[in-house]
Design a protein around this motif. Sequence first.
Motif, PDB file in Angstrom:
ATOM      1  N   ALA A  14      -9.193  13.751  19.576  1.00  0.00           N
ATOM      2  CA  ALA A  14      -8.456  12.859  18.523  1.00  0.00           C
ATOM      3  C   ALA A  14      -7.088  12.650  18.725  1.00  0.00           C
ATOM      4  CB  ALA A  14      -8.450  13.529  17.073  1.00  0.00           C
ATOM      5  N   PHE A  15      -6.690  11.235  18.706  1.00  0.00           N
ATOM      6  CA  PHE A  15      -5.358  10.942  19.074  1.00  0.00           C
ATOM      7  C   PHE A  15      -4.675  10.476  17.936  1.00  0.00           C
ATOM      8  CE2 PHE A  15      -7.663   7.009  19.184  1.00  0.00           C
ATOM      9  CZ  PHE A  15      -6.975   6.053  18.590  1.00  0.00           C
ATOM     10  N   LEU A  16      -5.209  10.568  16.834  1.00  0.00           N
ATOM     11  CA  LEU A  16      -4.640  10.123  15.421  1.00  0.00           C
ATOM     12  C   LEU A  16      -5.159  10.771  14.285  1.00  0.00           C
ATOM     13  CD1 LEU A  16      -2.495   8.414  13.972  1.00  0.00           C
ATOM     14  CD2 LEU A  16      -4.306   6.616  13.759  1.00  0.00           C
ATOM     15  N   ILE A  17      -4.428  11.513  13.477  1.00  0.00           N
ATOM     16  CA  ILE A  17      -5.146  12.176  12.421  1.00  0.00           C
ATOM     17  C   ILE A  17      -4.207  11.598  10.973  1.00  0.00           C
ATOM     18  CG2 ILE A  17      -3.371  14.208  12.509  1.00  0.00           C
ATOM     19  CD1 ILE A  17      -5.895  15.715  11.326  1.00  0.00           C
ATOM     20  N   GLY A  18      -4.856  11.446  10.203  1.00  0.00           N
ATOM     21  CA  GLY A  18      -4.477  11.023   8.819  1.00  0.00           C
ATOM     22  C   GLY A  18      -4.533  12.036   7.672  1.00  0.00           C
ATOM     23  N   LEU A  19      -3.451  12.560   7.200  1.00  0.00           N
ATOM     24  CA  LEU A  19      -3.535  13.509   5.902  1.00  0.00           C
ATOM     25  C   LEU A  19      -3.129  12.874   4.803  1.00  0.00           C
ATOM     26  CD1 LEU A  19      -2.164  16.436   8.069  1.00  0.00           C
ATOM     27  CD2 LEU A  19      -4.474  16.284   7.624  1.00  0.00           C
ATOM     28  N   GLY A  20      -4.074  12.969   3.732  1.00  0.00           N
ATOM     29  CA  GLY A  20      -3.610  12.283   2.554  1.00  0.00           C
ATOM     30  C   GLY A  20      -3.040  13.628   1.475  1.00  0.00           C
ATOM     31  N   LEU A  21      -1.913  13.730   0.960  1.00  0.00           N
ATOM     32  CA  LEU A  21      -1.494  14.698   0.167  1.00  0.00           C
ATOM     33  C   LEU A  21      -1.083  14.233  -0.989  1.00  0.00           C
ATOM     34  CD1 LEU A  21       1.002  15.929   3.247  1.00  0.00           C
ATOM     35  CD2 LEU A  21      -1.298  16.948   2.766  1.00  0.00           C
ATOM     36  N   CYS A  22      -1.011  15.055  -2.273  1.00  0.00           N
ATOM     37  CA  CYS A  22      -0.914  14.788  -3.708  1.00  0.00           C
ATOM     38  C   CYS A  22       0.553  14.992  -3.814  1.00  0.00           C
ATOM     39  CB  CYS A  22      -1.835  15.411  -4.572  1.00  0.00           C
ATOM     40  SG  CYS A  22      -3.418  15.010  -4.141  1.00  0.00           S
ATOM     41  N   GLY A  23       1.594  14.047  -4.433  1.00  0.00           N
ATOM     42  CA  GLY A  23       2.597  14.400  -4.824  1.00  0.00           C
ATOM     43  C   GLY A  23       2.745  14.164  -6.200  1.00  0.00           C
ATOM     44  N   GLU A  24       3.861  14.605  -6.767  1.00  0.00           N
ATOM     45  CA  GLU A  24       3.874  14.210  -8.336  1.00  0.00           C
ATOM     46  C   GLU A  24       3.810  12.925  -8.792  1.00  0.00           C
ATOM     47  OE1 GLU A  24       7.451  16.178  -9.872  1.00  0.00           O
ATOM     48  OE2 GLU A  24       7.074  18.029  -8.924  1.00  0.00           O
ATOM     49  N   ASP A  25       4.462  11.922  -8.261  1.00  0.00           N
ATOM     50  CA  ASP A  25       4.536  10.515  -8.429  1.00  0.00           C
ATOM     51  C   ASP A  25       3.644   9.499  -7.581  1.00  0.00           C
ATOM     52  OD1 ASP A  25       6.142  11.079 -10.604  1.00  0.00           O
ATOM     53  OD2 ASP A  25       7.882  11.169  -9.402  1.00  0.00           O
ATOM     54  N   SER A  26       3.260  10.167  -6.560  1.00  0.00           N
ATOM     55  CA  SER A  26       2.415   9.239  -5.614  1.00  0.00           C
ATOM     56  C   SER A  26       1.790  10.148  -4.563  1.00  0.00           C
ATOM     57  CB  SER A  26       3.486   8.375  -4.760  1.00  0.00           C
ATOM     58  OG  SER A  26       4.643   9.476  -3.974  1.00  0.00           O
ATOM     59  N   PHE A  27       0.806   9.144  -3.887  1.00  0.00           N
ATOM     60  CA  PHE A  27       0.050   9.875  -2.890  1.00  0.00           C
ATOM     61  C   PHE A  27       0.556   9.590  -1.662  1.00  0.00           C
ATOM     62  CE2 PHE A  27      -4.070   9.271  -0.131  1.00  0.00           C
ATOM     63  CZ  PHE A  27      -4.465  10.679  -0.105  1.00  0.00           C
ATOM     64  N   ARG A  28       0.796  10.547  -0.792  1.00  0.00           N
ATOM     65  CA  ARG A  28       1.269  10.109   0.588  1.00  0.00           C
ATOM     66  C   ARG A  28       0.507  10.470   1.666  1.00  0.00           C
ATOM     67  NH1 ARG A  28       4.645  14.116   2.753  1.00  0.00           N
ATOM     68  NH2 ARG A  28       3.900  15.602   1.462  1.00  0.00           N
ATOM     69  N   VAL A  29       0.392   9.372   2.678  1.00  0.00           N
ATOM     70  CA  VAL A  29      -0.387   9.486   3.917  1.00  0.00           C
ATOM     71  C   VAL A  29       0.487   9.736   5.037  1.00  0.00           C
ATOM     72  CG1 VAL A  29      -1.877   8.180   5.367  1.00  0.00           C
ATOM     73  CG2 VAL A  29      -2.105   7.953   2.832  1.00  0.00           C
ATOM     74  N   VAL A  30       0.338  10.948   5.681  1.00  0.00           N
ATOM     75  CA  VAL A  30       0.983  11.292   6.918  1.00  0.00           C
ATOM     76  C   VAL A  30       0.077  11.135   7.896  1.00  0.00           C
ATOM     77  CG1 VAL A  30       1.975  13.428   8.127  1.00  0.00           C
ATOM     78  CG2 VAL A  30       2.525  12.949   5.614  1.00  0.00           C
ATOM     79  N   GLN A  31       0.697  10.363   8.960  1.00  0.00           N
ATOM     80  CA  GLN A  31      -0.209  10.267  10.014  1.00  0.00           C
ATOM     81  C   GLN A  31       0.576  10.749  11.417  1.00  0.00           C
ATOM     82  OE1 GLN A  31      -0.256   5.780   9.568  1.00  0.00           O
ATOM     83  NE2 GLN A  31      -2.588   6.055   9.845  1.00  0.00           N
ATOM     84  N   LEU A  32      -0.291  11.639  12.314  1.00  0.00           N
ATOM     85  CA  LEU A  32       0.506  11.991  13.457  1.00  0.00           C
ATOM     86  C   LEU A  32      -0.357  11.508  14.671  1.00  0.00           C
ATOM     87  CD1 LEU A  32       0.284  15.765  12.132  1.00  0.00           C
ATOM     88  CD2 LEU A  32       2.347  14.118  12.377  1.00  0.00           C
TER      89      LEU A  32
END
Length: 416
Positions: free
Chosen positions: A107-125
């Motif tokens: 894998a050369f790219l991973i997306g992680l969806g994380l729950c914040g208090e006011d928003s949904f965060r997508v972190v990509q590595l």
Amino acid sequence: MARPQRDNPEKFGRLDGLLPKAEGRIKPNPASLPKELDIEGLPEGRWIARGVYRMEREFAYGRWYGKKMLASPAESGRTLRHWGGDAVPVFLDTETTGLSGGTGTYAFLIGLGLCGEDSFRVVQLFLAGPAWERSWLAAIEAELPEHYGLVTYNGRAFDLPLLRTRYTLARAVPSWGGAPHMDLLSLSRHFYKGRLSSCSLSSIERNVLGLRRSGEDVPGSEIPWMYTQFLRTQDAGPLRGIFYHNTLDIVSLAALQIHIAEMARGECSCAADMIRAGDLWAAKGFQEEARAAWEGALDFRHDRHFALLRLAEAERAAGNYEAAYRYYEESLETERRPVRTLETMAKIEEHRFRRCGDALAHATEALRWLESHRIFKDRQWEEDRKNLLHRIERLKRKLAAKECGEDVFPGDGGEL
């Protein structure tokens, strides 16, 4: 789940004794080299380790995503806990150098969806090359919260086994190995198999979530080739469509989890969804929740008889034959192929109610319907006709003898 500390030097060395020693292995993050690589065209982000680039986007709760409103997936994770859901879900999706798996695929790219208090965060590595994979795996670990459950789409068969292989080759152990895991592909198939031509995530997006991707998206089949081209040119500009593709995959997983949880709670727009929601609970042994969903399906005009049959079978299994009979009787009003229901009613009348005359009437009606619909003639048709003829002859003999026999009549197998 006890999770190793992020600064624990043993976290990525637990399998060293089980693997052969590798000479000349590139060590991650040497102090003498800068983190940055001379790569053009990357989206806004930053280098967090040599060869590892981090990007992040936020999606505010309350915005529309297709025809669904994006909200925190925490509550939906609790609703689906019996299927691997978690109140702290981490949505995961990878982009890889191939679709066949094996040690040659990474894998050369991973997306992680994380729950914040006011928003949904997508972190990509993003992994700029295989030489820095160990640092990339360490970066994944650094993004994960302390307690969470993974949510994927076909991750059970593809993403997670591939990542485990990469961890093993890097002499590492993933902290998420014991975390709860929910694969939304299996739940999507439960609700939509046979109703949609495909249960791929792109099909679910179009037909369920109402999402239409822009022209910036790239087909998944082209992604491995595009990354190979990047390794030759070091120009990441053409990869922007891949980052977009991966981002929407992650947000779609969050929206889909919320949608499936709504259906599991009985918040459905048609009887078919309500019936399958009941089936979902029944498969886990929650009969009360299953019955509530099937009863909710009776509020819709179409497909009511399927719900009536589910309720009839539930009552019959519980030994409530009077209630089961009433459901079967009501379902006959809208059934298109009533043979099985008529035969079941005849069984109950014969063996439980001792009403052989009524049983004969229903068995005869089933045979009449079957013979008037020879268009369905196949092996099952022949088998049904044979069974009905056998039942009718036996009932006639019992009526002539003025008796209905034992609770379970010899030759019938006692099947109720």
